[in-house]
Design a protein around this motif. Structure first.
Motif, PDB file in Angstrom:
ATOM      1  N   VAL A 105      -5.390 -16.899  -3.639  1.00 19.36           N
ATOM      2  CA  VAL A 105      -4.011 -16.878  -4.116  1.00 19.36           C
ATOM      3  C   VAL A 105      -3.054 -17.282  -2.987  1.00 19.36           C
ATOM      4  O   VAL A 105      -2.137 -18.077  -3.183  1.00 19.36           O
ATOM      5  CB  VAL A 105      -3.663 -15.476  -4.658  1.00 19.36           C
ATOM      6  CG1 VAL A 105      -2.175 -15.257  -4.705  1.00 19.36           C
ATOM      7  CG2 VAL A 105      -4.271 -15.294  -6.030  1.00 19.36           C
ATOM      8  N   ARG A 106      -3.299 -16.754  -1.794  1.00 25.34           N
ATOM      9  CA  ARG A 106      -2.400 -17.063  -0.683  1.00 25.34           C
ATOM     10  C   ARG A 106      -2.450 -18.554  -0.330  1.00 25.34           C
ATOM     11  O   ARG A 106      -1.415 -19.206  -0.206  1.00 25.34           O
ATOM     12  CB  ARG A 106      -2.757 -16.224   0.545  1.00 25.34           C
ATOM     13  CG  ARG A 106      -1.730 -16.379   1.660  1.00 25.34           C
ATOM     14  CD  ARG A 106      -2.052 -15.538   2.864  1.00 25.34           C
ATOM     15  NE  ARG A 106      -3.436 -15.749   3.253  1.00 25.34           N
ATOM     16  CZ  ARG A 106      -4.279 -14.773   3.551  1.00 25.34           C
ATOM     17  NH1 ARG A 106      -3.894 -13.532   3.502  1.00 25.34           N
ATOM     18  NH2 ARG A 106      -5.521 -15.053   3.897  1.00 25.34           N
ATOM     19  N   GLY A 159      -0.970 -20.643  -3.092  1.00 22.05           N
ATOM     20  CA  GLY A 159       0.484 -20.530  -3.054  1.00 22.05           C
ATOM     21  C   GLY A 159       1.075 -21.433  -1.987  1.00 22.05           C
ATOM     22  O   GLY A 159       2.044 -22.154  -2.237  1.00 22.05           O
ATOM     23  N   THR A 160       0.480 -21.410  -0.796  1.00 26.06           N
ATOM     24  CA  THR A 160       0.997 -22.233   0.293  1.00 26.06           C
ATOM     25  C   THR A 160       0.955 -23.713  -0.066  1.00 26.06           C
ATOM     26  O   THR A 160       1.950 -24.429   0.069  1.00 26.06           O
ATOM     27  CB  THR A 160       0.144 -22.017   1.565  1.00 26.06           C
ATOM     28  OG1 THR A 160      -0.135 -20.634   1.691  1.00 26.06           O
ATOM     29  CG2 THR A 160       0.841 -22.515   2.784  1.00 26.06           C
ATOM     30  N   LEU A 188       1.034 -10.168  -5.942  1.00 25.34           N
ATOM     31  CA  LEU A 188      -0.391 -10.228  -5.636  1.00 25.34           C
ATOM     32  C   LEU A 188      -1.279 -10.106  -6.879  1.00 25.34           C
ATOM     33  O   LEU A 188      -2.071 -11.001  -7.164  1.00 25.34           O
ATOM     34  CB  LEU A 188      -0.734  -9.135  -4.624  1.00 25.34           C
ATOM     35  CG  LEU A 188      -2.131  -9.207  -4.014  1.00 25.34           C
ATOM     36  CD1 LEU A 188      -2.378 -10.564  -3.381  1.00 25.34           C
ATOM     37  CD2 LEU A 188      -2.313  -8.106  -2.989  1.00 25.34           C
ATOM     38  N   GLY A 199       1.868 -16.803  -6.034  1.00 24.47           N
ATOM     39  CA  GLY A 199       1.076 -16.851  -4.804  1.00 24.47           C
ATOM     40  C   GLY A 199       1.923 -17.335  -3.641  1.00 24.47           C
ATOM     41  O   GLY A 199       1.730 -16.915  -2.501  1.00 24.47           O
ATOM     42  N   GLY A 200       2.875 -18.212  -3.938  1.00 20.11           N
ATOM     43  CA  GLY A 200       3.800 -18.682  -2.908  1.00 20.11           C
ATOM     44  C   GLY A 200       4.626 -17.532  -2.345  1.00 20.11           C
ATOM     45  O   GLY A 200       4.949 -17.508  -1.160  1.00 20.11           O
ATOM     46  N   TYR A 228       3.512 -14.387  -2.199  1.00 19.47           N
ATOM     47  CA  TYR A 228       2.605 -13.626  -1.351  1.00 19.47           C
ATOM     48  C   TYR A 228       2.448 -14.340   0.001  1.00 19.47           C
ATOM     49  O   TYR A 228       2.405 -13.685   1.051  1.00 19.47           O
ATOM     50  CB  TYR A 228       1.243 -13.465  -2.035  1.00 19.47           C
ATOM     51  CG  TYR A 228       0.289 -12.627  -1.236  1.00 19.47           C
ATOM     52  CD1 TYR A 228       0.566 -11.292  -0.992  1.00 19.47           C
ATOM     53  CD2 TYR A 228      -0.875 -13.169  -0.703  1.00 19.47           C
ATOM     54  CE1 TYR A 228      -0.290 -10.511  -0.237  1.00 19.47           C
ATOM     55  CE2 TYR A 228      -1.738 -12.395   0.054  1.00 19.47           C
ATOM     56  CZ  TYR A 228      -1.438 -11.071   0.282  1.00 19.47           C
ATOM     57  OH  TYR A 228      -2.284 -10.300   1.044  1.00 19.47           O
ATOM     58  N   ALA A 229       2.406 -15.655  -0.027  1.00 19.21           N
ATOM     59  CA  ALA A 229       2.303 -16.423   1.214  1.00 19.21           C
ATOM     60  C   ALA A 229       3.539 -16.196   2.076  1.00 19.21           C
ATOM     61  O   ALA A 229       3.453 -16.107   3.299  1.00 19.21           O
ATOM     62  CB  ALA A 229       2.135 -17.905   0.903  1.00 19.21           C
ATOM     63  N   SER A 274       2.486 -17.069   5.734  1.00 21.89           N
ATOM     64  CA  SER A 274       1.501 -18.148   5.769  1.00 21.89           C
ATOM     65  C   SER A 274       2.095 -19.527   5.506  1.00 21.89           C
ATOM     66  O   SER A 274       1.369 -20.505   5.548  1.00 21.89           O
ATOM     67  CB  SER A 274       0.409 -17.903   4.721  1.00 21.89           C
ATOM     68  OG  SER A 274      -0.004 -16.579   4.757  1.00 21.89           O
ATOM     69  N   HIS A 275       3.385 -19.590   5.182  1.00 20.08           N
ATOM     70  CA  HIS A 275       3.937 -20.904   4.878  1.00 20.08           C
ATOM     71  C   HIS A 275       4.008 -21.772   6.129  1.00 20.08           C
ATOM     72  O   HIS A 275       4.231 -21.279   7.231  1.00 20.08           O
ATOM     73  CB  HIS A 275       5.324 -20.781   4.253  1.00 20.08           C
ATOM     74  CG  HIS A 275       5.261 -20.470   2.789  1.00 20.08           C
ATOM     75  ND1 HIS A 275       4.615 -21.288   1.897  1.00 20.08           N
ATOM     76  CD2 HIS A 275       5.739 -19.440   2.080  1.00 20.08           C
ATOM     77  CE1 HIS A 275       4.704 -20.766   0.697  1.00 20.08           C
ATOM     78  NE2 HIS A 275       5.377 -19.635   0.773  1.00 20.08           N
TER      79      HIS A 275
END
Lengths: 432, 165
Positions: A277-278, A281-282, B18, B63-64, B66-67, B72-73
């Motif tokens: 998911v992470r 998402g990125t 999440l 999910g973006g 959560y990132a 994490s971006h």
């Protein structure tokens, strides 16, 4: 130039100056443009509209979360360990054996993952640990781990190629097949370099297994290796589409991790889902935000402007490929691969079309080019990953990786000017 | 704030950022596998394709978020890293303020567009498109709240986790 466009460029620049994350940053630049533009094709709901309608129409993008999921399962289950042991047995007694193992394992693993970072972080941590135990120097250890991870997105599957296919309309199946030989060529190049260095620095030899042990290990590795067959075989024969192959291979990896290697519990599965998911998402947020961004680039006719400028310099396609390669290598030193893909590839595509350069050939060339960018200082994600895993200072890794980057660049120019290396397998499978 | 309230709050945020994207990815995967099985063994279906695209949108946007929470971006950090802590703080505040302005600017137009899409329903499952597109609104709202919190923390000098973009 109108005010809206100036604001657009200024906010784009501010994104880099102020460390604004690129995905929401592209939304920001687009929003400010839409707020100021007098163009009838521009309105403030365009950020949402471009994001959602394009995403809902890009079926091929679903391959991305599926490939991410698959790589996460492989790294979390025992599959990666199996590949490492198998590569170890395959290389045997050679001098600098673990250097070679590093490359061979990356080649096999790249048939299962589509991302260089997944390769470096999963397989990489195992490789670095093993090489340290045999007293290899940290610089070389990290450098070869990063450089060999480049193969991941060249040999299919490949997440960057999915994005390229989406942008250019080139067939993803043929792009995947086109990456096979260049990927093997990189592997060969890095192994030749390793052989030379291993002799000069007197790196330790590996161990060769007794035939009985070798076959025992091979037999146990077969289920893991078979996932490459599922993926590549499925795509090559056209039985499944590349996206379906991703789902099937993920499902297969799940099955063998749970039932054959018995190294995958409920907790691991949850962690895999969280990581998927992470990462999804990125990556997907970047793509979605880039839609509005490239919509603006298009309505302002920037690609045509750049094409006119570049075609004014030369109409020769070999010279043009040289210029584009050099420009992208320089961009790769400073920018993130995804940002380059989504912002700069649409700008050069009209030139490629106009000069009649094959889109599959160019796709493989430019993806390799950008993957080299992952290892080039000062900004190279692979360098950061291996440095993070091993705790080795960046400076030490950079010193060791420069000759390897040279090897990669040689391969890049070989495949740029000998298109048949890329196109041979796609042609065998019916391309054109 | 009492502890139980904090726990509930965290659980709700986890649900949005999440658990929901985890669920929608699982649905995506399952419907994709269903499609493959159906295509090779029975006859091709339309709904799995539709459902997996909608789930993809949900996974991507939530999910973006959560990132964003886990830092994490992808961002260009080279200049920020060489700046002095004081300047870094100013850069963070300025960057977050610009992002905040943009998200606020597009919030209402995006809302209107997505509500307008209610007239359209997906072909097979008859899902109204405003449902399919709704996570975009959640994304904007969540980003606005998080950006405000980041800015306030920075100005109050309480920012500890400012190291991540």
């Amino acid at each position: 130039m109108n005010l809206a466009l100036i604001v657009f460029f200024v906010s784009f620049t501010l994104m880099f100056l102020l460390r604004i994350p690129i995905a929401p940053g592209m939304m920001m630049a687009s929003a400010f443009y839409f707020a100021l533009s007098k163009n009838p094709a521009a309105s403030l709901d365009m950020v949402a509209m471009q994001f959602l309608t394009n995403m809902n129409a890009s079926f091929i993008l679903i391959a991305v979360p599926l490939f991410v999921f698959m790589a996460e399962i492989m790294n979390s289950g025992k599959v990666t360990n199996m590949i490492f042991s198998f590569a170890n047995a395959l290389v045997g007694k050679r001098k600098g054996a673990l250097g070679h193992v590093n490359v061979v394992a990356s080649i096999i693993f790249s048939g299962m993952t589509g991302s260089a970072l997944a390769d470096a972080s999963g397989l990489g941590s195992m490789e670095i640990k093993a090489m340290r135990e045999q007293n290899y120097d940290d610089g070389y250890t990290c450098a070869i781990t990063a450089a060999s991870a480049t193969i991941g997105p060249i040999i299919p599957p490949s997440i960057p190629m999915v994005f390229y296919s989406m942008l250019s309309g080139a067939s993803i199946g043929y792009l995947f097949l086109g990456g096979v030989l260049p990927g093997l060529l990189i592997g060969a190049g890095l192994m030749i370099y390793t052989a030379i260095i291993a002799r000069a620095r007197n790196y330790p030899e590996g161990q060769s297994l007794k035939p009985r042990e070798f076959w025992k290990l091979t037999l146990r590795s077969i289920p893991a290796l078979f996932s490459v067959v599922v993926l590549l075989g499925g795509i090559y024969t056209g039985v499944v589409t590349p996206t379906e192959a991703g789902a099937l291979a993920a499902f297969y990896a799940l099955l063998i991790s749970v039932f054959f290697y018995r190294a995958f519990g409920w907790k691991d599965f949850m962690q895999v889902l969280v990581n998927t998911v992470r990462t999804t998402g990125t990556l997907s947020l970047l793509v979605g935000s880039a839609y509005a961004f490239s919509y603006i680039v298009t309505i302002e006719k920037i690609p045509n402007f750049v094409a006119g400028l570049m075609l004014g310099i030369t109409q020769n396609k070999y010279l043009m490929l040289l210029i584009i390669n050099v420009v992208f290598l320089i961009l790769g030193m400073f920018l993130d691969t995804m940002a380059i893909t989504l912002v700069f590839i649409p700008i050069v595509l009209p030139i490629i079309n106009q000069l009649g350069i094959d889109l599959v050939h160019f796709g493989v060339v430019i993806v390799l080019n950008m993957m080299i960018g992952l290892s080039t200082p000062p900004y190279g994600m692979l360098l950061f990953v291996v440095s993070g895993i091993s705790g080795t200072p960046l400076k030490v890794i950079i010193k060791e990786i420069i000759p390897m980057i040279f090897v990669l660049i040689v391969v890049l120019f070989i495949i740029t000017y000998v298109p048949d290396i890329v196109l041979l397998i796609p042609k065998m499978s019916g391309y054109r | 704030m009492p502890l139980w309230l904090k726990r509930i709050g965290k659980f709700l945020v986890d649900c949005i950022e999440l658990y929901l994207p985890m669920l929608s990815f699982t649905v995506l995967f399952v419907s994709f596998m269903t499609q493959i099985v159906a295509r090779y063994l029975f006859k091709p279906l339309i709904w799995p394709e539709e459902l997996s695209l909608i789930c993809f949108i949900w996974t991507a946007l939530l999910g973006g978020l959560y990132a964003k929470r886990t830092g994490s971006h992808v961002a260009f950090t080279m200049l920020y890293d060489i700046a002095k802590p004081g300047l870094q703080k100013a850069m963070r505040i300025a960057g977050n303020a610009l992002l905040l302005a943009a998200m606020v600017l597009i919030f209402v137009p995006s809302w209107n567009y997505i509500q307008f899409m209610a007239y359209k329903k997906s072909d097979a499952l008859r899902i109204p498109m405003n449902w399919a597109y709704f996570p975009f609104i959640v994304f904007l709202a969540d980003m606005i709240v998080r950006l405000v919190i980041d800015i306030v923390k920075d100005i109050a000098g309480k920012a500890s986790g400012g190291g991540k973009p």
